[in-house]
Design a protein around this motif. Structure first.
Motif, mmCIF file in Angstrom:
data_model
loop_
_atom_site.group_PDB
_atom_site.id
_atom_site.type_symbol
_atom_site.label_atom_id
_atom_site.label_comp_id
_atom_site.label_asym_id
_atom_site.label_seq_id
_atom_site.Cartn_x
_atom_site.Cartn_y
_atom_site.Cartn_z
ATOM 1 N N UNK A 12 0.828 -1.205 0.000
ATOM 2 C CA UNK A 12 0.000 0.000 0.000
ATOM 3 C C UNK A 12 0.863 1.256 0.000
ATOM 4 N N UNK A 13 1.989 1.226 0.705
ATOM 5 C CA UNK A 13 2.850 2.408 0.764
ATOM 6 C C UNK A 13 3.521 2.701 -0.561
ATOM 7 N N UNK A 14 3.471 1.783 -1.524
ATOM 8 C CA UNK A 14 3.995 2.045 -2.864
ATOM 9 C C UNK A 14 3.136 3.041 -3.618
ATOM 10 N N UNK A 15 1.931 3.286 -3.148
ATOM 11 C CA UNK A 15 1.088 4.298 -3.771
ATOM 12 C C UNK A 15 1.591 5.711 -3.506
ATOM 13 N N UNK A 16 2.536 5.872 -2.591
ATOM 14 C CA UNK A 16 3.107 7.180 -2.299
ATOM 15 C C UNK A 16 2.522 7.867 -1.084
ATOM 16 N N UNK A 17 1.689 7.198 -0.323
ATOM 17 C CA UNK A 17 1.103 7.793 0.874
ATOM 18 C C UNK A 17 0.913 6.718 1.930
ATOM 19 N N UNK A 18 0.739 7.151 3.152
ATOM 20 C CA UNK A 18 0.475 6.234 4.260
ATOM 21 C C UNK A 18 -1.030 6.071 4.428
ATOM 22 N N UNK A 19 -1.402 4.898 4.912
ATOM 23 C CA UNK A 19 -2.809 4.632 5.118
ATOM 24 C C UNK A 19 -3.355 5.353 6.340
ATOM 25 N N UNK A 20 -4.668 5.358 6.449
ATOM 26 C CA UNK A 20 -5.310 6.016 7.585
ATOM 27 C C UNK A 20 -4.937 5.343 8.886
ATOM 28 N N UNK A 21 -4.687 4.033 8.859
ATOM 29 C CA UNK A 21 -4.322 3.319 10.082
ATOM 30 C C UNK A 21 -2.945 3.747 10.588
ATOM 31 N N UNK A 22 -2.042 4.091 9.671
ATOM 32 C CA UNK A 22 -0.715 4.543 10.084
ATOM 33 C C UNK A 22 -0.759 5.954 10.647
ATOM 34 N N UNK A 23 -1.515 6.845 10.002
ATOM 35 C CA UNK A 23 -1.566 8.240 10.444
ATOM 36 C C UNK A 23 -2.393 8.433 11.703
ATOM 37 N N UNK A 24 -3.278 7.503 12.005
ATOM 38 C CA UNK A 24 -4.152 7.648 13.168
ATOM 39 C C UNK A 24 -3.876 6.632 14.266
ATOM 40 N N UNK A 25 -2.830 5.855 14.133
ATOM 41 C CA UNK A 25 -2.418 4.956 15.213
ATOM 42 C C UNK A 25 -3.303 3.743 15.393
ATOM 43 N N UNK A 26 -3.826 3.192 14.308
ATOM 44 C CA UNK A 26 -4.655 1.992 14.369
ATOM 45 C C UNK A 26 -3.869 0.834 13.772
ATOM 46 N N UNK A 27 -3.747 -0.310 14.450
ATOM 47 C CA UNK A 27 -3.104 -1.467 13.819
ATOM 48 C C UNK A 27 -3.868 -1.904 12.572
ATOM 49 N N UNK A 28 -3.139 -2.326 11.573
ATOM 50 C CA UNK A 28 -3.778 -2.712 10.316
ATOM 51 C C UNK A 28 -4.740 -3.875 10.512
#
Length: 266
Positions: A134-150
């Motif tokens: 997912x990080x290959x899309x060039x951005x972090x997911x909402x779970x990474x930015x908001x502190x939620x385990x995937x």
């Protein structure tokens, strides 16, 4: 007293609310249909109570709806009756419309990734490989930015994703569809229930066995800073409890037992 022992939830503030509290000038924001001066009230959008909003009130004055704040009933309890089952709510859920759309977009990207073959000839996609892809899309997911385990974020989409494996390290699509099957209102309710205590939830409703295996991710999920909160009825004002009493009740039908709203979220 017993009322003093009830923990008050931390309500998420929208950008318009934050500006309304610290500015004396009228607030202009994209989530507001008109300017918001100090003498006007700001209310969330209630899709299930469309007639509850009154722009002109004789006692409370003028009000404006904040399109970025959504208020829904949880509908997270199922009680067995003589005629069948009844779905009820422990409270209302308030969440941000912006975060709901971001969670939907991230889940759609995860669905497209899971349609492809896993890397390194693996038998299935792992959570770590899914996050890396997912990080290959060039951005972090909402779970990474908001502190939620995937794992917890994916488990909130119980109709779309399925976690399996001896250590719940694999993930796949629950159905052969390349899009999100769950309604985003249910997903946001599940994310709000992540902040609730899992010990109290276990005494009220059944829990998925796979969620009880890893308590570390459950503790981390309790601390996520997503703009969502579960407002229990015992924590609300008496006026709101009378105004919105049993909106969450829903007859399911005799002989059928519908699954509660994603208990996997615990």
């Amino acid at each position: 007293s017993e009322d003093a022992m009830i923990p008050m939830p931390v309500l998420p503030l929208s950008k318009a609310q934050a500006l309304h509290r610290c500015r004396s000038a009228p607030v202009l924001h994209s989530s507001l249909q008109e300017s918001l001066p100090q003498w006007k009230r700001l209310e969330p959008v209630r899709p299930r109570w469309p007639n509850a909003f009154h722009r002109h009130h004789l006692v409370h004055g003028l009000a404006i709806q904040d399109q970025d704040q959504i208020l829904l009933s949880a509908r997270d309890q199922v009680h067995t009756t003589k005629r069948g089952c009844r779905r009820m709510s422990r409270g209302n859920v308030m969440f941000s419309h912006d975060h709901r759309e971001k969670a939907h977009l991230d889940a759609e990207v995860l669905c497209r990734i899971l349609q492809g073959d896993p890397p390194n000839s693996a038998p299935a996609w792992t959570l770590d490989a899914l996050d890396f892809e997912f990080r290959k899309t060039g951005r972090h997911g909402l779970w990474t930015r908001r502190g939620i385990p995937l794992s917890r974020f994916v488990s909130c989409f119980h109709r779309t994703f399925h976690i399996f494996g001896s250590r719940d390290q694999f993930v796949r699509l629950a159905r052969r569809r390349s899009h999100v099957v769950d309604t985003m209102d249910e997903v946001m309710i599940n994310l709000a229930r992540l902040k609730d205590s899992p010990q109290t939830a276990q005494s009220r409703l059944y829990m998925e066995p796979q969620i009880l295996k890893h308590s570390r991710s459950a503790v981390e999920a309790l601390r996520h800073n997503l703009d969502v909160a579960l407002l229990k009825y015992e924590c609300q004002d008496e006026e709101d409890a009378v105004k919105f009493p049993v909106e969450g009740e829903q007859e399911i039908g005799a002989g059928t037992f519908a699954r509660p709203v994603s208990l996997v979220a615990y």
